[in-house]
Design a protein around this motif. Structure first.
Motif, mmCIF file in Angstrom:
data_model
loop_
_atom_site.group_PDB
_atom_site.id
_atom_site.type_symbol
_atom_site.label_atom_id
_atom_site.label_comp_id
_atom_site.label_asym_id
_atom_site.label_seq_id
_atom_site.Cartn_x
_atom_site.Cartn_y
_atom_site.Cartn_z
ATOM 1 N N LEU A 30 0.876 -1.171 0.000
ATOM 2 C CA LEU A 30 0.000 0.000 0.000
ATOM 3 C C LEU A 30 0.909 1.214 0.000
ATOM 4 O O LEU A 30 1.815 1.315 0.830
ATOM 5 C CB LEU A 30 -0.888 -0.043 1.245
ATOM 6 N N TYR A 31 0.690 2.126 -0.965
ATOM 7 C CA TYR A 31 1.601 3.269 -1.048
ATOM 8 C C TYR A 31 0.859 4.526 -1.461
ATOM 9 O O TYR A 31 -0.223 4.476 -2.030
ATOM 10 C CB TYR A 31 2.772 2.973 -1.986
ATOM 11 N N ARG A 32 1.502 5.657 -1.121
ATOM 12 C CA ARG A 32 0.911 6.954 -1.453
ATOM 13 C C ARG A 32 1.889 7.702 -2.362
ATOM 14 O O ARG A 32 3.041 7.935 -1.990
ATOM 15 C CB ARG A 32 0.630 7.770 -0.181
ATOM 16 N N THR A 33 1.393 8.085 -3.526
ATOM 17 C CA THR A 33 2.222 8.776 -4.513
ATOM 18 C C THR A 33 2.243 10.285 -4.236
ATOM 19 O O THR A 33 1.442 10.789 -3.447
ATOM 20 C CB THR A 33 1.685 8.484 -5.930
ATOM 21 N N HIS A 37 -2.569 10.356 -3.832
ATOM 22 C CA HIS A 37 -3.425 9.179 -3.987
ATOM 23 C C HIS A 37 -2.744 7.921 -3.437
ATOM 24 O O HIS A 37 -1.516 7.806 -3.463
ATOM 25 C CB HIS A 37 -3.791 8.964 -5.465
ATOM 26 N N CYS A 38 -3.587 7.004 -2.978
ATOM 27 C CA CYS A 38 -3.081 5.739 -2.443
ATOM 28 C C CYS A 38 -3.365 4.613 -3.424
ATOM 29 O O CYS A 38 -4.382 4.633 -4.126
ATOM 30 C CB CYS A 38 -3.739 5.435 -1.101
ATOM 31 N N HIS A 39 -2.488 3.636 -3.413
ATOM 32 C CA HIS A 39 -2.581 2.514 -4.346
ATOM 33 C C HIS A 39 -2.265 1.229 -3.602
ATOM 34 O O HIS A 39 -1.429 1.226 -2.694
ATOM 35 C CB HIS A 39 -1.592 2.700 -5.508
ATOM 36 N N ALA A 40 -2.922 0.150 -3.999
ATOM 37 C CA ALA A 40 -2.656 -1.160 -3.401
ATOM 38 C C ALA A 40 -2.387 -2.150 -4.526
ATOM 39 O O ALA A 40 -3.193 -2.280 -5.454
ATOM 40 C CB ALA A 40 -3.847 -1.625 -2.575
ATOM 41 N N ARG A 79 10.075 -1.732 -13.566
ATOM 42 C CA ARG A 79 9.411 -0.551 -12.989
ATOM 43 C C ARG A 79 7.936 -0.569 -13.367
ATOM 44 O O ARG A 79 7.584 -0.911 -14.500
ATOM 45 C CB ARG A 79 10.078 0.735 -13.495
ATOM 46 N N PHE A 80 7.096 -0.187 -12.418
ATOM 47 C CA PHE A 80 5.644 -0.250 -12.609
ATOM 48 C C PHE A 80 4.998 1.089 -12.297
ATOM 49 O O PHE A 80 5.332 1.733 -11.292
ATOM 50 C CB PHE A 80 5.039 -1.329 -11.700
ATOM 51 N N ASN A 81 4.037 1.476 -13.144
ATOM 52 C CA ASN A 81 3.293 2.705 -12.858
ATOM 53 C C ASN A 81 2.042 2.368 -12.038
ATOM 54 O O ASN A 81 1.776 1.210 -11.718
ATOM 55 C CB ASN A 81 2.960 3.465 -14.148
ATOM 56 N N THR A 82 1.256 3.392 -11.720
ATOM 57 C CA THR A 82 0.097 3.180 -10.857
ATOM 58 C C THR A 82 -1.043 2.459 -11.578
ATOM 59 O O THR A 82 -2.001 2.027 -10.932
ATOM 60 C CB THR A 82 -0.431 4.516 -10.301
ATOM 61 N N ARG A 112 -9.758 3.356 -1.050
ATOM 62 C CA ARG A 112 -10.464 4.600 -0.752
ATOM 63 C C ARG A 112 -10.115 5.020 0.675
ATOM 64 O O ARG A 112 -9.678 4.214 1.499
ATOM 65 C CB ARG A 112 -11.975 4.442 -0.916
ATOM 66 N N GLU A 113 -10.300 6.329 0.908
ATOM 67 C CA GLU A 113 -10.097 6.868 2.250
ATOM 68 C C GLU A 113 -11.469 7.178 2.802
ATOM 69 O O GLU A 113 -12.221 7.967 2.229
ATOM 70 C CB GLU A 113 -9.212 8.110 2.192
#
Ligand code: FES
Length: 125
Positions: A30-33, A37-40, A79-82, A112-113
């Motif tokens: 789980l990361y925040r760019t 935005h957050c991504h899993a 390398r991977f994008n969102t 989601r937040e």
């Protein structure tokens, strides 16, 4: 069906940070760019199915996997994008057809937040 699962407080994930979680029976990153935005995504690289944090030197936080808004697998440098697309493979390695075609190769989940929590939803297409 509401299958959102709260995993951590939103305030516990800063911009540029990556945390390892388990949700929906999956090991995820789980990361925040930088855009907030957050991504899993799955914690396993689609190249050789290695658990990406284990490719970092011992004691290195998983946050080191994130460079701006890209995840970098420490094993062989993919390398991977969102969007889950592989956007870079070091020279000399084979490029799989799915990567050449620009298809997502890293499995992603909705995030989601909600009420101060980061929640993980369904697997994204
Ligand atoms: S296992 Fe991730 S780049 Fe090879």
């Amino acid at each position: 069906m509401d299958d959102w699962i709260g995993v951590i407080n939103t305030s516990d994930l800063d911009v540029g940070e990556v945390v390892e979680i388990t949700c929906h029976g999956e090991d995820l990153l789980l990361y925040r760019t930088p855009d907030g935005h957050c991504h899993a995504v799955t914690a396993y690289c689609p190249h050789l199915n290695n658990y990406m944090p284990n490719g970092l030197p011992p004691g290195t936080p998983p946050t080191e996997l994130l460079k701006n808004d890209e995840l970098h697998c420490p094993y062989h440098g993919w390398r991977f994008n969102t969007a889950g697309q592989c956007i870079g493979i070091p020279q000399g390695q084979r490029v799989p057809p799915a990567v050449r075609a620009g298809r997502p190769v890293l499995r992603r989940w909705a995030v989601r937040e909600e009420n101060g929590m980061l929640e993980i939803g369904q697997l994204l297409p």
